[in-house]
Motif scaffolding. Sequence first.
Motif, mmCIF file in Angstrom:
data_model
loop_
_atom_site.group_PDB
_atom_site.id
_atom_site.type_symbol
_atom_site.label_atom_id
_atom_site.label_comp_id
_atom_site.label_asym_id
_atom_site.label_seq_id
_atom_site.Cartn_x
_atom_site.Cartn_y
_atom_site.Cartn_z
ATOM 1 N N THR A 150 -9.033 -1.386 -10.941
ATOM 2 C CA THR A 150 -8.039 -0.998 -11.937
ATOM 3 C C THR A 150 -7.212 0.171 -11.437
ATOM 4 O O THR A 150 -7.694 1.014 -10.676
ATOM 5 N N PHE A 151 -5.944 0.202 -11.850
ATOM 6 C CA PHE A 151 -5.115 1.386 -11.657
ATOM 7 C C PHE A 151 -5.523 2.435 -12.688
ATOM 8 O O PHE A 151 -5.950 2.107 -13.801
ATOM 9 N N THR A 152 -5.388 3.718 -12.338
ATOM 10 C CA THR A 152 -5.425 4.755 -13.360
ATOM 11 C C THR A 152 -4.136 4.648 -14.169
ATOM 12 O O THR A 152 -3.172 4.003 -13.748
ATOM 13 N N HIS A 153 -4.120 5.270 -15.343
ATOM 14 C CA HIS A 153 -2.990 5.063 -16.253
ATOM 15 C C HIS A 153 -1.679 5.610 -15.685
ATOM 16 O O HIS A 153 -0.602 5.132 -16.059
ATOM 17 N N ASP A 154 -1.751 6.602 -14.797
ATOM 18 C CA ASP A 154 -0.521 7.117 -14.186
ATOM 19 C C ASP A 154 -0.121 6.333 -12.941
ATOM 20 O O ASP A 154 0.918 6.607 -12.336
ATOM 21 N N GLY A 155 -0.944 5.360 -12.533
ATOM 22 C CA GLY A 155 -0.621 4.526 -11.376
ATOM 23 C C GLY A 155 -0.853 5.192 -10.035
ATOM 24 O O GLY A 155 -0.586 4.591 -8.994
ATOM 25 N N ALA A 156 -1.366 6.433 -10.042
ATOM 26 C CA ALA A 156 -1.512 7.167 -8.784
ATOM 27 C C ALA A 156 -2.757 6.761 -8.005
ATOM 28 O O ALA A 156 -2.800 6.901 -6.781
ATOM 29 N N LYS A 157 -3.768 6.276 -8.714
ATOM 30 C CA LYS A 157 -5.034 5.943 -8.052
ATOM 31 C C LYS A 157 -5.485 4.542 -8.435
ATOM 32 O O LYS A 157 -5.058 3.980 -9.445
ATOM 33 N N VAL A 158 -6.372 4.011 -7.605
ATOM 34 C CA VAL A 158 -7.044 2.739 -7.869
ATOM 35 C C VAL A 158 -8.544 3.003 -7.813
ATOM 36 O O VAL A 158 -9.021 3.716 -6.926
ATOM 37 N N VAL A 159 -9.283 2.447 -8.759
ATOM 38 C CA VAL A 159 -10.737 2.548 -8.758
ATOM 39 C C VAL A 159 -11.311 1.143 -8.590
ATOM 40 O O VAL A 159 -10.840 0.192 -9.229
ATOM 41 N N SER A 160 -12.306 0.999 -7.720
ATOM 42 C CA SER A 160 -12.934 -0.300 -7.475
ATOM 43 C C SER A 160 -14.447 -0.142 -7.463
ATOM 44 O O SER A 160 -14.968 0.909 -7.102
ATOM 45 N N ILE A 161 -15.148 -1.203 -7.869
ATOM 46 C CA ILE A 161 -16.614 -1.198 -7.843
ATOM 47 C C ILE A 161 -17.100 -2.472 -7.162
ATOM 48 O O ILE A 161 -16.423 -3.507 -7.203
ATOM 49 N N ASP A 162 -18.279 -2.414 -6.526
ATOM 50 C CA ASP A 162 -18.803 -3.606 -5.874
ATOM 51 C C ASP A 162 -20.241 -3.884 -6.308
ATOM 52 O O ASP A 162 -20.847 -3.130 -7.078
#
Length: 618
Positions: free
Chosen positions: A333-345
């Motif tokens: 998912t993007f953070t709400h400001d679009g600056a970061k992406v978070v991923s899980i595996d």
Amino acid sequence: KVISGSSDKTVRIWDVTTGGSDAVITSFEATILSLVVTADGQSFFCAGERKEIHRYSLTGTHTLEASVEGHTHNVTSVTISTDGTKLVSASFDKSIKIWNTETNALINSREDTDLVYSAMLSPDGTKLLSGGSNQKVKVWDPTDNGAVLNTFYSSKGHYGWITEVRMNPQGDKIFSAGLDNQILSWNVDQTNPVLVVGKEGRNDVSAVAISPDKKKLVVGIQDGSYSIYDLESGSSLRTSFSFRDIQGLDFGLSNDKFALSNSAHRLEVRQTSDDFILMGFQENASRSSTISMSPDGTKVVGSIDATVKIVRSDADIVIHSMEGHRNFIKAVTFTHDGAKVVSIDQDGVIKIWDATAGTLIRSISGAAQHLSCLAVSRDGAHIAVGNNSYKIDLYDLATGNKLRNFSGHTTFVRSVAFSPNGNWMVSVAEDATIRVWKVADSSQVQKIGIHASWATAAAFSEDGSTLVTAGLDGTLVWHAFFDESTADPVSACQDSDKFFNPTTHNCMSSCPPGLFGDSFTRFCSVTCTQGYFADKSTRKCVESCPENTNLDFEHKVCLVKTDSPTPSGSGNDEEDEDEESKTGEEEDEVSTDKSGESASLLFISTASLGIFLGFLNF
């Protein structure tokens, strides 16, 4: 020889005797959807995710003989007439075209109102057949007249895109195949089909998303279909398909387009108004994950196997391909400001990426294995992940430190969502419960057991007033979501044997016109809990209709014997409107002071989504 085309953008020509590949053609440069060999066996036509149809030689070096142009979007099907003189093509530009196979010149064109996926001429050449996104088989006059001669459409027919239409040599039967995994047989003189292969009915809801303006709801089903609903009128706009099981849906902050991912390892962006595919990105892989659209709508992020992909939303161009996970990525998912992406595996690793640079910021290890779902709070402060230990873990996004966990579910957590203000978190799990948590101290505020089987998805509206949950039982439930600082109005209604009006936040002795008092939920709803019927005379949900009424079983409504059947979800007729002021006088006000948010009490109504026929069954 055998000719095959693939999503790897190649055509391969195989020797039937040896099983070896004689040649590989790479010049088409797009996913290939359809191939057909000419009657003389000297050449073949190739179509796919581009506007042109390519004609290649089957002899010698397999050179490109011609580029047949005329369509304005992806060409989904090419077939050749029985006599070999005509080529028929279908396209997402909603047209069907007939070409001369000798000169490649256009003979005729038909314009449909929906996306066309398959088309062919009947064996005698007197009819043109087509099928597509409208779930109808159409029969056209192939001459200059161009009229629609017949339409095959039935409640027992396809409930998803039709991908192939064929007519038998005798010309008395039409066969259609769809993305609903059904093959149907239609007699040309009848409109009800015979199920040849497949099963009736849809599968469970796998993903939901609400548009920021709260006017549209997209519901993804595991059979690859998705439905779009109008939240204002309650009408179902349409059902469409995306090739394989839907895994993720997201609007971002855009109302006119949404992103989806499916188990065909495909990321798509589609137009909300007509399902037009604005972007389709696909790679050969074993698995793909959920999907997220950037706030500005210019990018989507998804995953292919263990690689995070940021792709332009208007073209299948990869902006960043970010490697670092060692196992399949479960969610991104993007953070709400679009600056970061978070991923899980699946190994329990959480990674935080710089969305602009495409670089890794932080990797968080040590979480429980088999992470199942992911959410990031609107302010970017927190990450919530569900896991196979039946808990949700909360992390500080800035530092990567684990803050606390939320314990209560008794099986796998399938989806988590933060309220827009970040005060609350909702989780759904295979224990069939919806749980509401206070983020500040991980306390469980409410537990709702409204789904009959696994609860699989949850999503908030942009303003936080609406929560939608879905389940493996095929139901979709809409909840009014309030953030109040006063006593729980639902409990007040239950104590007083009244019904809660989610629009006015009041307890009422009698629900307003168009709503029915549901004694199971203590809510005023447009339709009733399953097993109950809406009695128009009393505006209440009843287990059996009174003697002075007739049961309209199809719409689950008790009609006064002078009434005519009422369309589903339409509620009371105009004669009830003069009673509105009367019922208003009977309301017991419940304080809705919204000050003092730090001490606020949250509750979720378990009212069924009346405008969606209560509990939607897929």
